[in-house]
Design an enzyme around this catalytic site. Sequence first.
Site, mmCIF file in Angstrom:
data_model
loop_
_atom_site.group_PDB
_atom_site.id
_atom_site.type_symbol
_atom_site.label_atom_id
_atom_site.label_comp_id
_atom_site.label_asym_id
_atom_site.label_seq_id
_atom_site.Cartn_x
_atom_site.Cartn_y
_atom_site.Cartn_z
ATOM 1 N N ASP A 64 -60.768 -38.543 26.255
ATOM 2 C CA ASP A 64 -61.842 -38.521 27.248
ATOM 3 C C ASP A 64 -63.101 -37.915 26.649
ATOM 4 O O ASP A 64 -63.036 -37.135 25.703
ATOM 5 C CB ASP A 64 -61.411 -37.673 28.452
ATOM 6 N N GLU A 70 -54.941 -39.685 24.643
ATOM 7 C CA GLU A 70 -54.833 -38.407 25.337
ATOM 8 C C GLU A 70 -54.153 -38.604 26.692
ATOM 9 O O GLU A 70 -54.635 -39.352 27.543
ATOM 10 C CB GLU A 70 -56.245 -37.838 25.545
ATOM 11 N N ASP A 118 -64.820 -35.546 27.575
ATOM 12 C CA ASP A 118 -65.070 -34.226 28.161
ATOM 13 C C ASP A 118 -64.635 -33.135 27.181
ATOM 14 O O ASP A 118 -64.252 -33.432 26.048
ATOM 15 C CB ASP A 118 -64.334 -34.089 29.499
ATOM 16 N N ASP A 163 -62.021 -31.136 27.091
ATOM 17 C CA ASP A 163 -60.624 -31.225 26.639
ATOM 18 C C ASP A 163 -60.461 -32.292 25.569
ATOM 19 O O ASP A 163 -59.794 -32.083 24.557
ATOM 20 C CB ASP A 163 -59.699 -31.567 27.821
#
Length: 641
Positions: free
Chosen positions: A504, A431, A506, A508
């Site tokens: 990640d 990413e 998170d 996103d």
Amino acid sequence: MEDKNKEKYDSSSIQVLEGLEAVRKRPGMYIGSTSERGLHHLVWEIVDNSIDEALAGYADDIEVEVGKNNTITVKDDGRGIPVEIHPKTGKSTVETIFTVLHAGGKFGGGGYKVSGGLHGVGASVVNALSEWLEVRVYKDGNVYYQKFVNGGHSVEPLKIIDTCAEDRTGTTVTFKPDSEIFTDTTVFNFETLKVRLRELAFLNRGLRIILTDHRHDDEKIEFLYNGGISEYVKMLNENKTPIQETIIDVNGKDKDIMLEVALQYNSTYNSCIYSFVNNITTPDGGTHEDGVRRALTRILNKYGTTSGMLKTNDESLTGDDVREGLTMIISIKHPNPQFEGQTKTKLGNSEVRSIADRIFSETFERFLMEHPEEARIIVDKAMTASRARVAAKKARELTRRKGDLDITNFYGKLSDCKSKDASISEIFLVEGDSAGGSAIKGRDSITQAILPLRGKILNVEKARLDRALSNEEIRTIITAFGTGIGEEFDLSKLRYHKIIIMTDADVDGSHIRVLLLTLFYRFFRPIVEAGHVYAAQPPLFVIKHGKTIKYVLNEQERDEYLASLSPNTRYDIARMKGLGEMDAEELNETTMDINKRILRQITVEDAVSADEIFSKLMGEEVEPRREFIEEHATYVENLDI
Ligand code: TTJ
């Protein structure tokens, strides 16, 4: 007088027994096989007679009992088999039916006969293959009785053995299959009996069928469906999620042909269509199924166009599109069905195609008009299927075409590994450009390929799968894998045996993971099934302790590590902000080095969950989508922590 009759009886019996002997010599010709399947076929042959009586409108209840000794009793409350002497055989009709081959249908009173394929060979075949068989007919206040032994030899002619209530009518047959014929097994399977008898009850609205097993605590099940095949559809969709409230029910008649269709859409991508002719399943379909399928596609296209949902530029919905998520039962009753194909399991009567089309389309179109909300859901589902199909085709073409531009672009993005040995090669889908940069510097360039994915472009919140497929990054992924897609998919061409998603921890990152897993699930399922897909597990915290730097995956590890230190030596804990924050060395150390990293293998279940989440995320409305993401944030996080 008596003696003369007896003589006549004996001479015609000899001819009859020659016929039954032929059945015993080649049972497979009559009941398909002498395996467990053939054994159960005997039950269907007898039950079919009672069903015919019910279809003719004279019987309501049918009982099937499995005896302790694996005998079968079939009982109905119909008119009872005729007991009079039959002019052609000089014997009672009862005896004729049980001893003359192919006598079944000829003695019936018209109506729809359950016959076709191997079915309908009749009661004489069952008698021929039984150790013994007893028949009782109740009518006119009398109980008529006859017994046959050793493959159909009558012990004596039909006789009255008892009286019964004046208004009682019906037929009861008990038989014991011959173990010399059924050498594999003579044990009846309760589940097999249950499933088929339940199906017969679904197919014949209002007919009560009771199954009792005297071998097992007299277990008793009753099947009675006043809703007929729409209750069948309801059962088939029981463990699925219907996307419409109504089970659409179509009923119609053209001359002697009756058509019934029941259908409901669910949230899956498969279709489940069963068709029947005179209660016999037609797994290869035929003209009844063709007619209904054709009408379904045509009417949904018509409705889509007139309602404005399908735009002029949109492709028409195909048969496959409108069948995604469809559960449908088609049942016709036909006085003279013609079965085709090797196994005689396909209906051939050509007049049925247009009759089925017309009856189905009239009711189905009216349903759509009267239920615009459900109509919208159905057309929308088919349009999604259509877009996915078109996108898959595009993707196929793209991966097939080795255009220069694409290739230049492709190698611009992918930092490939040097090894051509797929079994040791890995590809990291990373990413973001900055993490991608670190990954390229920190990798083992022999075995590790890096493909950076740009988070912004990949923002899946709005990207539907079909649009996602026209996304550059995703096309690059498809090209990099080397397997092709859809019909051309070839797992042996996979260029990397480990596909590692590195995002990640998170929201996103979760989005990107969900999109990738959905993509893999829908277009590269064998790759997931074969266990080639992994999630990298970047650390969540870094703890600096003197000169030691410790990376930990989660809060629990952090707390455990801290507890292991003496209190006055603790200092400096930081939450990692993301992959992009790590330099090449850190990334290698924590997430990429084969000897130090922890990978989580993605299972098909993970991909299924992702697919479900994705489907929810596809909605047009922003608010429910946001709510869903927030609600499931922990779950999505759990996906790879
Ligand atoms: C045929 O037309 C005249 C009136 O009786 C009709 C008839 O034969 N009905 C009938 C047959 N009901 N049930 C049967 C039957 C039931 C079993 C269990 C077995 C057999 C061979 C026939």
